[in-house]
Motif scaffolding. Structure first.
Motif, PDB file in Angstrom:
ATOM      1  N   PRO A 169       0.811  -1.224   0.000  1.00 17.83           N
ATOM      2  CA  PRO A 169       0.000   0.000   0.000  1.00 17.83           C
ATOM      3  C   PRO A 169       0.845   1.276   0.000  1.00 17.83           C
ATOM      4  O   PRO A 169       0.431   2.293  -0.572  1.00 17.83           O
ATOM      5  CB  PRO A 169      -0.820  -0.129   1.286  1.00 17.83           C
ATOM      6  N   GLN A 172       1.963   1.957  -3.580  1.00 24.52           N
ATOM      7  CA  GLN A 172       0.903   2.381  -4.496  1.00 24.52           C
ATOM      8  C   GLN A 172       0.789   3.899  -4.596  1.00 24.52           C
ATOM      9  O   GLN A 172       0.314   4.410  -5.608  1.00 24.52           O
ATOM     10  CB  GLN A 172      -0.442   1.796  -4.059  1.00 24.52           C
ATOM     11  N   GLY A 362       0.451  -4.017  -5.189  1.00 18.34           N
ATOM     12  CA  GLY A 362      -0.821  -3.525  -4.690  1.00 18.34           C
ATOM     13  C   GLY A 362      -1.970  -4.443  -5.049  1.00 18.34           C
ATOM     14  O   GLY A 362      -1.968  -5.087  -6.104  1.00 18.34           O
ATOM     15  N   GLN A 366     -10.383  -5.836  -1.886  1.00 22.66           N
ATOM     16  CA  GLN A 366     -10.309  -6.116  -0.453  1.00 22.66           C
ATOM     17  C   GLN A 366     -11.458  -7.064  -0.136  1.00 22.66           C
ATOM     18  O   GLN A 366     -12.600  -6.632   0.005  1.00 22.66           O
ATOM     19  CB  GLN A 366     -10.444  -4.820   0.362  1.00 22.66           C
ATOM     20  N   GLU A 372     -10.640  -2.023  -4.452  1.00 23.92           N
ATOM     21  CA  GLU A 372      -9.757  -0.963  -3.980  1.00 23.92           C
ATOM     22  C   GLU A 372     -10.259   0.388  -4.505  1.00 23.92           C
ATOM     23  O   GLU A 372     -10.727   0.498  -5.646  1.00 23.92           O
ATOM     24  CB  GLU A 372      -8.329  -1.232  -4.475  1.00 23.92           C
ATOM     25  N   ASN A 378      -1.879   7.268  -7.115  1.00 21.97           N
ATOM     26  CA  ASN A 378      -1.900   5.993  -7.848  1.00 21.97           C
ATOM     27  C   ASN A 378      -1.530   6.244  -9.311  1.00 21.97           C
ATOM     28  O   ASN A 378      -1.907   7.260  -9.894  1.00 21.97           O
ATOM     29  CB  ASN A 378      -3.284   5.353  -7.825  1.00 21.97           C
TER      30      ASN A 378
END
Length: 438
Positions: A169, A172, A362, A366, A372, A378
């Motif tokens: 994370p 990302q 990444g 979820q 996500e 990003n």
């Protein structure tokens, strides 16, 4: 233009806050044999590089926030003048401390002896069980020995936890310096695509176009290709990962080029498809218009706060509607999508994360249902396509494909940054509008 050592330190500190009383272990990439005793150029493991900037093989990094003195430890190859004469200079133990900011450094040969010191007071080990089976076994063996003595000591790691879940994370969200390097990679990649379009002509071989592209990469300071360059003419454009690049280009061919460079380990990834002779056939133009419209509509949905899957779903919707209107699919739009009857024409997703890896670190979901959410910082690709292979077999209940459509493969791919207020197309320097390429 590279990452400053202070940024690597900030990354390590951010990760150490997340692991508390744990010890995190990262292993460098292996050297890979090309043939016999000839090795490929070394490419560092992306997680290892993200945290250290250290670009040598046979190294291990430890992050130990609970240690009294040493929070960042490197195990590296010792200096060896004889070997360095053959394979290049090494930073050695002193260089690991002085130039890379390690609190302590040791020869890699001392790992088994020194590692328990940094594990015995940890409550868990953070380590990704990757492809290096031997090193996996080393870590598991140390853990098992510590578990066996836990009842007597009352301290030690009781579990191994995957580093990917806490590190990726972080990766990302791109920092300003990372974005600078990505922009450079994409600028060089764009220049290579534009050079290829100027250079190509009927009678060239695909590998000649590849050579021109990769020459442009190196000419502008890139390490080289970020992935094997795809230069696919005619029917080859319907093969997603075609890399043979040996066919001679014919009149009325489309040429699909999927190529990007790696600049200081950060990667570009661009695809363009265009007619070799400057003129689309009617069928080629019809398919191209659908793919371009799908991409433009998908890019509109790359916004902060949007679920990751939304732009893919939009692309699929536009592609399917276009194929229905051409008579290449029949039936209700929603049913075709639900039953995935479009898959013979479009069998991949519309994008992926991009950064230090081409398919960057990444997650996309979820759990089973929750996608996500896109966040500022990003970077991702948007790359819809339609592939009507010469031997395409339609889904059950769908019409046969007339010969005039067969052999058309089109993909259009750009690299997109999610911003605070929307998005930025980082690869817009490569034309894709029909009037600009025909």
């Amino acid at each position: 233009m590279g990452i400053d050592l202070s940024e690597y330190r900030q990354r390590r500190e951010q990760l150490m806050k997340k692991i508390g009383q744990g010890t995190a272990i990262f292993r460098s990439a292996p050297t890979v044999v090309m043939h016999n005793d000839v090795e490929y150029n070394f490419r560092q493991d992306s997680d290892f590089f993200y945290l250290t900037g250290f670009n040598e093989p046979e190294a291990v990094a430890l992050l130990v926030p609970h240690h009294e003195e040493h929070h960042f430890i490197l195990f590296v190859q010792a200096k060896d003048p004889e070997k360095e004469t053959w394979t290049g200079y090494r930073y050695g133990v002193e260089g690991a401390k002085e130039l890379y900011g390690a609190d302590e450094a040791y020869p890699i040969t001392d790992l088994d002896e020194k590692l328990p010191e940094y594990l015995k007071k940890a409550d868990r080990i953070y380590y990704h069980l990757g492809r290096d089976k031997h090193f996996n076994d080393v870590i598991i063996s140390h853990w098992q020995r510590l578990i066996a003595t836990y009842p007597k000591r009352g301290t030690g790691p009781i579990a191994i936890e995957d580093t990917n879940q806490i590190l990726h994370p972080m990766r990302q969200i791109k920092s300003p310096t990372e974005l600078m390097l990505l922009r450079q990679a994409m600028e060089i990649s764009a220049a290579a695509h534009n050079r290829a379009r100027e250079f190509v002509k009927v009678g060239h071989y695909e590998y000649q176009i590849q050579a021109e592209i990769e020459h442009t990469f190196r000419l502008h300071g890139a390490i080289g290709p970020a992935y094997p360059s795809i230069v696919a003419s005619g029917n080859n454009s319907c093969i997603l990962h075609y890399v043979e690049n040996k066919r001679q280009i014919q009149d009325q061919d489309l040429l699909l080029i999927d190529a990007g460079c790696s600049y200081d380990y950060y990667n570009g990834d661009i695809t363009r498809t265009f007619p070799i002779n400057g003129k689309f056939t009617g069928e080629q133009k019809a398919i191209y218009e659908i793919v371009l419209q799908a991409q433009l509509k998908a890019i509109e949905l790359v916004q902060p706060g949007q679920p990751y899957n939304e732009f893919h779903d939009m692309a699929v919707c536009v592609l399917v509607q276009g194929l229905i209107e051409l008579g290449l699919l029949k039936g209700d739009l929603e049913e075709i999508i639900k039953e995935e009857k479009y898959k013979p024409f479009y069998m991949h997703k519309t994008g992926h994360w991009l950064g230090l890896d081409v398919h960057d670190a990444g997650v996309y979901k979820q759990g089973e249902e929750t996608w996500e959410i896109l966040k500022a910082g990003n970077v991702l690709t948007v790359e819809p396509g339609i592939y009507i292979g010469p031997d395409i077999k339609p889904a059950e209940g769908q019409p046969e494909i007339p010969e005039r459509w067969r052999g058309i493969g089109i993909r259009i791919e750009d690299d997109i940054l999610v911003t605070e207020t929307g998005h930025e197309v980082l690869t817009s320097a490569v034309p894709k509008a029909i009037d600009d390429i025909s």
